[in-house]
Motif scaffolding. Structure first.
Motif, PDB file in Angstrom:
ATOM      1  N   UNK A   1     -26.883  34.474 -77.169  1.00 54.70           N
ATOM      2  CA  UNK A   1     -27.690  34.613 -75.890  1.00 54.70           C
ATOM      3  C   UNK A   1     -27.652  36.368 -75.707  1.00 54.70           C
ATOM      4  N   UNK A   2     -26.285  36.502 -76.449  1.00 59.68           N
ATOM      5  CA  UNK A   2     -26.814  38.374 -75.714  1.00 59.68           C
ATOM      6  C   UNK A   2     -27.577  38.809 -76.645  1.00 59.68           C
TER       7      UNK A   2
ATOM      8  N   UNK B   1     -39.751  45.952 -82.767  1.00 59.17           N
ATOM      9  CA  UNK B   1     -38.271  45.324 -81.923  1.00 59.17           C
ATOM     10  C   UNK B   1     -38.383  43.885 -81.461  1.00 59.17           C
ATOM     11  N   UNK B   2     -39.008  44.170 -80.509  1.00 58.70           N
ATOM     12  CA  UNK B   2     -39.279  42.896 -79.127  1.00 58.70           C
ATOM     13  C   UNK B   2     -38.901  41.460 -80.521  1.00 58.70           C
TER      14      UNK B   2
ATOM     15  N   UNK C   1     -36.591  37.041 -82.747  1.00 57.68           N
ATOM     16  CA  UNK C   1     -36.285  36.208 -84.075  1.00 57.68           C
ATOM     17  C   UNK C   1     -34.398  36.088 -84.387  1.00 57.68           C
ATOM     18  N   UNK C   2     -33.556  37.002 -83.714  1.00 55.67           N
ATOM     19  CA  UNK C   2     -32.614  36.698 -83.368  1.00 55.67           C
ATOM     20  C   UNK C   2     -31.977  35.543 -83.280  1.00 55.67           C
ATOM     21  N   UNK C   3     -31.067  34.861 -84.425  1.00 54.64           N
ATOM     22  CA  UNK C   3     -30.069  33.903 -84.128  1.00 54.64           C
ATOM     23  C   UNK C   3     -29.463  33.765 -83.110  1.00 54.64           C
ATOM     24  N   UNK C   4     -29.338  34.201 -81.988  1.00 58.32           N
ATOM     25  CA  UNK C   4     -28.285  34.285 -81.397  1.00 58.32           C
ATOM     26  C   UNK C   4     -28.657  33.237 -79.787  1.00 58.32           C
ATOM     27  N   UNK C   5     -30.502  32.973 -80.259  1.00 60.23           N
ATOM     28  CA  UNK C   5     -30.741  32.794 -78.962  1.00 60.23           C
ATOM     29  C   UNK C   5     -30.891  30.731 -79.224  1.00 60.23           C
ATOM     30  N   UNK C   6     -30.425  30.202 -80.181  1.00 62.72           N
ATOM     31  CA  UNK C   6     -30.219  29.296 -81.000  1.00 62.72           C
ATOM     32  C   UNK C   6     -28.459  28.332 -81.466  1.00 62.72           C
ATOM     33  N   UNK C   7     -27.621  29.568 -81.394  1.00 65.51           N
ATOM     34  CA  UNK C   7     -26.662  28.485 -81.791  1.00 65.51           C
ATOM     35  C   UNK C   7     -25.692  28.175 -81.142  1.00 65.51           C
ATOM     36  N   UNK C   8     -24.752  28.153 -81.595  1.00 67.81           N
ATOM     37  CA  UNK C   8     -23.803  27.363 -80.482  1.00 67.81           C
ATOM     38  C   UNK C   8     -22.417  28.703 -80.293  1.00 67.81           C
TER      39      UNK C   8
ATOM     40  N   UNK D   1     -21.124  33.385 -84.014  1.00 70.68           N
ATOM     41  CA  UNK D   1     -21.883  35.123 -83.579  1.00 70.68           C
ATOM     42  C   UNK D   1     -22.168  35.827 -84.781  1.00 70.68           C
ATOM     43  N   UNK D   2     -23.124  36.708 -84.644  1.00 66.87           N
ATOM     44  CA  UNK D   2     -24.250  37.656 -85.121  1.00 66.87           C
ATOM     45  C   UNK D   2     -23.695  38.963 -85.505  1.00 66.87           C
TER      46      UNK D   2
END
Length: 193
Positions: free
Chosen positions: A72-73, A99-100, A105-112, A116-117
């Motif tokens: 989520x970050x 940039x938006x 599309x960063x994986x932070x929105x759907x990872x456990x 970490x990214x």
């Protein structure tokens, strides 16, 4: 070399993070928004959430940066008005939308929560070849709250790809990038403790 959290340096660290960001990613796309590096640095500086950044320090100088993002970050607090102010209406809106889309599309929105990214791995040109990027990433690997780390690298950056492989990242998949950006595709990689 010492690795520290950027937040330890206070708000003034934003300018150095932005400078390294611009120098590191200028040819990979930032030059499309403005040819003036000082304008790019000033535009991006307040958008970096410094609490997620780590810096490598050599002889009291910032030698490199990276960010580590949990679920989520985000790595950039995008400011449309600021982009328009610095790059004009057309380029400002383009910078905002690109940039938006990148952030979306960063994986932070759907990872456990165990993952970490790793983002913005950049070494100051003066310190290239001195193990700065390796030290930053190895430091992040030691964070106890994460077991898995994701990173992506442009196909046009083979030296970074080789470094990440050497550090233990494994390629998971590739994803096409925007035509005309100078990048053909992103290589997604994962490291697990």
């Amino acid at each position: 070399m010492e690795i520290k959290r950027a937040i330890e340096f206070g708000e003034n660290i934003r300018d150095k993070i932005s400078e390294l960001h611009v120098n590191g990613f200028y040819d990979a796309g930032l030059k499309h928004f403005s040819k003036d590096k000082s304008k790019l640095i000033e535009a991006f500086a307040p958008m970096f959430p410094i609490e997620y950044f780590f810096v490598a320090v050599i002889d009291n100088e910032i030698a490199g940066i990276t960010a580590c993002l949990g679920k989520g970050n985000i790595c950039l607090n995008i400011d449309k008005k600021r982009f328009i102010k610095y790059f004009g209406i057309f380029m400002g809106l383009m910078a905002y939308h690109i940039n938006k889309k990148y952030i979306k599309n960063l994986p932070v929105h759907k990872m456990d929560n165990d993952t970490a990214v790793v983002e913005y791995v950049v070494t100051d040109a003066k310190y290239k070849g001195k193990g700065v990027a390796s030290s930053l990433i190895k430091h992040i690997f030691e964070l106890p709250e994460y077991k898995h780390f994701l990173i992506e690298v442009a196909d046009t950056n083979p030296s970074a790809f080789e470094l990440y492989k050497k550090l233990g990242f494994k390629e998971t998949h590739t994803k096409k990038f925007m035509p005309g950006s100078g990048i053909n595709y992103w290589i997604h990689m994962k490291y697990s403790k």
